[in-house]
Motif scaffolding. Structure first.
Motif, PDB file in Angstrom:
ATOM      1  N   UNK A  69      40.154   5.914  64.740  1.00 59.05           N
ATOM      2  CA  UNK A  69      39.824   4.707  63.978  1.00 59.05           C
ATOM      3  C   UNK A  69      39.300   3.649  64.944  1.00 59.05           C
ATOM      4  N   UNK A  70      37.991   3.478  64.965  1.00 55.44           N
ATOM      5  CA  UNK A  70      37.377   2.609  65.962  1.00 55.44           C
ATOM      6  C   UNK A  70      36.815   1.308  65.400  1.00 55.44           C
ATOM      7  N   UNK A  71      36.883   1.115  64.088  1.00 59.26           N
ATOM      8  CA  UNK A  71      36.325  -0.118  63.529  1.00 59.26           C
ATOM      9  C   UNK A  71      37.350  -0.828  62.652  1.00 59.26           C
ATOM     10  N   UNK A  72      37.188  -2.110  62.514  1.00 61.54           N
ATOM     11  CA  UNK A  72      38.054  -2.926  61.664  1.00 61.54           C
ATOM     12  C   UNK A  72      37.790  -2.541  60.211  1.00 61.54           C
ATOM     13  N   UNK A  73      38.847  -2.317  59.425  1.00 58.91           N
ATOM     14  CA  UNK A  73      38.624  -1.930  58.027  1.00 58.91           C
ATOM     15  C   UNK A  73      37.988  -3.063  57.228  1.00 58.91           C
ATOM     16  N   UNK A  74      37.114  -2.715  56.283  1.00 64.27           N
ATOM     17  CA  UNK A  74      36.465  -3.736  55.455  1.00 64.27           C
ATOM     18  C   UNK A  74      37.405  -4.233  54.362  1.00 64.27           C
ATOM     19  N   UNK A  75      37.014  -5.336  53.717  1.00 65.80           N
ATOM     20  CA  UNK A  75      37.760  -5.841  52.565  1.00 65.80           C
ATOM     21  C   UNK A  75      37.787  -4.739  51.510  1.00 65.80           C
ATOM     22  N   UNK A  76      38.843  -4.604  50.768  1.00 65.36           N
ATOM     23  CA  UNK A  76      39.939  -5.526  50.532  1.00 65.36           C
ATOM     24  C   UNK A  76      41.119  -5.331  51.476  1.00 65.36           C
ATOM     25  N   UNK A  77      40.998  -4.477  52.495  1.00 66.22           N
ATOM     26  CA  UNK A  77      42.104  -4.255  53.425  1.00 66.22           C
ATOM     27  C   UNK A  77      42.354  -5.509  54.251  1.00 66.22           C
ATOM     28  N   UNK A  78      43.616  -5.786  54.514  1.00 68.79           N
ATOM     29  CA  UNK A  78      43.990  -6.980  55.259  1.00 68.79           C
ATOM     30  C   UNK A  78      43.762  -6.725  56.743  1.00 68.79           C
ATOM     31  N   UNK A  79      42.986  -7.568  57.367  1.00 66.65           N
ATOM     32  CA  UNK A  79      42.700  -7.452  58.789  1.00 66.65           C
ATOM     33  C   UNK A  79      42.333  -8.839  59.293  1.00 66.65           C
ATOM     34  N   UNK A  80      43.176  -9.417  60.110  1.00 69.67           N
ATOM     35  CA  UNK A  80      42.988 -10.782  60.585  1.00 69.67           C
ATOM     36  C   UNK A  80      41.843 -10.839  61.599  1.00 69.67           C
TER      37      UNK A  80
END
Length: 150
Positions: A69-80
């Protein structure tokens, strides 16, 4: 002041005299085992059982699959977005005795290069995140060394 160690999901794992374990439930009627735990009814479609018994799951299993997992998850997942993204490895582990596959993050420092389908791994305590009041605990999968496997 020490921060409270708080499980990310209460009742899914524990650490006691027997070591760190994932916790599932087993149907008293058909012996199907579930993780995450089920406390109301048997999820086996061929069974109408409602008697579920808490059971510790196997500590070791084998890698069934994994992904990097190399990228920040897109919305709607919570990721600050204010927090720097840290890649991680997600591992699917087959627990032979329970006849199931359980997902979890690889332990810190474990990369896809350390994994192979069929490689033995064990569940270990982990930390999902921290804030000013709590350390959010979870489980991780760590490869078993050849010495430990013997």
């Amino acid at each position: 002041m020490a921060r409270a160690r708080t499980p990310v999901v209460d009742g899914w794992f524990r650490e006691d005299g027997g070591g760190f374990r994932l916790v599932g439930t087993r149907c008293a009627d058909c012996a199907s085992v579930f993780f995450p735990r089920e406390d109301a009814f048997c999820r086996n479609p061929a069974c109408a059982g409602t008697g579920l018994i808490e059971v510790p799951l196997s500590r070791r299993g084998t890698v069934w699959s994994w992904t990097d997992c190399r990228y920040r998850p897109p919305a709607p997942y919570v990721s600050d977005p204010a927090v720097e993204w840290e890649p991680y490895t997600l591992v699917a582990v087959e627990l032979a005795a329970e006849r199931m596959v359980v997902l979890g993050q690889a332990a810190p420092g474990v990369t896809p290069a350390d994994l192979a389908v069929g490689r033995e791994v064990e569940v270990v305590p982990g930390v999902l995140g921290e804030d000013s009041e709590r350390v959010w605990t979870t489980w991780h999968w760590r490869p078993v060394t050849p010495e430990e496997a013997a």
